[in-house]
Design an enzyme around this catalytic site. Structure first.
Site, PDB file in Angstrom:
ATOM      1  N   LEU A   1     108.058 -17.408 -96.327  1.00 51.37           N
ATOM      2  CA  LEU A   1     108.184 -18.765 -95.806  1.00 51.37           C
ATOM      3  C   LEU A   1     108.982 -19.559 -96.826  1.00 51.37           C
ATOM      4  CD1 LEU A   1     104.562 -19.641 -94.561  1.00 51.37           C
ATOM      5  CD2 LEU A   1     106.525 -19.010 -93.151  1.00 51.37           C
ATOM      6  N   ASP A   2     109.784 -20.501 -96.364  1.00 52.29           N
ATOM      7  CA  ASP A   2     110.497 -21.377 -97.288  1.00 52.29           C
ATOM      8  C   ASP A   2     109.498 -22.167 -98.122  1.00 52.29           C
ATOM      9  OD1 ASP A   2     112.983 -20.579 -96.385  1.00 52.29           O
ATOM     10  OD2 ASP A   2     113.148 -22.207 -94.931  1.00 52.29           O
ATOM     11  N   LYS A   3     109.923 -22.571 -99.290  1.00 50.65           N
ATOM     12  CA  LYS A   3     109.067 -23.329-100.200  1.00 50.65           C
ATOM     13  C   LYS A   3     108.467 -24.562 -99.523  1.00 50.65           C
ATOM     14  CE  LYS A   3     109.226 -25.772-104.656  1.00 50.65           C
ATOM     15  NZ  LYS A   3     110.089 -26.109-105.818  1.00 50.65           N
TER      16      LYS A   3
END
Length: 323
Positions: free
Chosen positions: A151-153
């Site tokens: 998942l993106d930050k």
């Protein structure tokens, strides 16, 4: 007089790894070669990783590359024999490790599903000493935990983690086969049109721009389909249920922007003026949340939902008062 240097007896043991080839997975598509190597070469200093790349010891599909080279799913990376320091552990602050342990929403002998908070990278690299995966390993004292996807930050929600290399490979195969259902919540700017329920627009990764990876709608890109359903309308935004038919980099964010209704708080693909207005109202994050993962595992149906946090709920309350 005692020497200040560590003796050979005190030094951490070393092991010379064999040269090997690693395939770039779909979840690693677009990852820089230096970060790819740092993840796989635990205990090797970053400076040594960069030196191996510069010398041409690292090859991608048989070719030399620069450290900024973005990898493509399916490529083969040759990792040379490296002297690896054993038993080197990443130290994560106790507070973060404890929070990571509490984020587990489903535990299985083969994997974990955790509710990742927004603002924490899933793994170290690019200047980060550690990631959420390191915090989970430390909290549970399970060093073999591995990310099955990313998942993106800035994105929160369901994160699937394998408890062994074998289990993790099987989970990654399910992602590649599109056998895992992925649902999200997204708060988008403006009034989402009733007639738009499917965005079918090919996506293409562009060259690096200002140090960022950009993805655009392009007929020559990879197929990408996202299903959107309206959950709640507000005066200035719409809360959406989102389901992915494909799993391309930044797919939801780019498809939402393509419709003219970017995800609130998206600083890469969003509307800067709208984001400023939302921040002034107290909405200061990317409003994208992985709400559910569902798949079959050894004859058992797994369906796990990760709730949004109190800050997200408070933001929706602010929007409700503005109606």
């Amino acid at each position: 007089m005692a020497s200040s240097d560590r003796s050979s007896e005190d030094a951490a043991p070393l092991e010379t790894s064999r040269a090997r080839h690693e395939r770039v997975t779909d979840d690693e598509d677009g990852q820089r070669i230096d970060n790819f190597l740092i993840k796989r070469c635990t205990g090797v200093p970053r400076s040594h990783v960069y030196r191996l790349i510069r010398k041409g010891d690292v090859r991608v599909d048989g070719r030399r590359v620069k450290q900024t080279r973005k990898l493509v799913a399916g490529e083969q990376v040759r990792i040379p024999a490296i002297r690896v320091q054993l038993n080197e552990e990443v130290s994560v602050p106790d507070k973060l490790a404890a929070a990571a342990g509490k984020a587990i929403v489903f535990e299985h002998p083969d994997f974990l599903l955790v509710n990742k908070p927004a603002g924490i990278a899933v793994h170290g690299g690019s200047g980060l000493a550690f990631g959420f995966i390191d915090a989970i390993r430390q909290s549970l004292q399970e060093p073999k935990l591995e990310l099955a996807h990313r998942l993106d930050k800035a994105t929160s929600g369901c994160l699937l983690i394998g408890r062994s290399l074998k289990a993790n490979r099987q989970l990654q195969d399910l992602f590649r086969q599109r056998a895992i259902s992925k649902r999200y919540l997204a708060l988008v700017n403006g009034r989402w049109p009733e007639e738009v329920s499917l965005v079918d627009a090919r996506l293409k990764k562009n060259v690096e721009q200002a140090g960022e990876r950009r993805v655009t709608v392009d007929p020559e890109g990879q197929e990408a389909r996202t299903r959107f359903a309206i959950r709640q309308r507000y005066t200035q935004a719409t809360l959406m249920d989102v389901e992915l038919d494909t799993g391309r980099t930044h797919q939801i964010r780019v498809h939402a922007r393509h419709t003219g209704h970017a995800v609130v708080g998206d600083t890469r693909y969003g509307d800067n003026n709208a984001n400023t207005r939302f921040r002034q109202a107290g909405l200061a994050r990317l409003y994208l949340h992985s709400s559910e993962l569902a798949f079959d595992w050894q004859g058992e149906r797994i369906a796990v939902t990760a709730p949004v946090d109190a800050a997200w709920e408070k933001s929706l309350a602010v929007l409700e008062r503005q109606r």
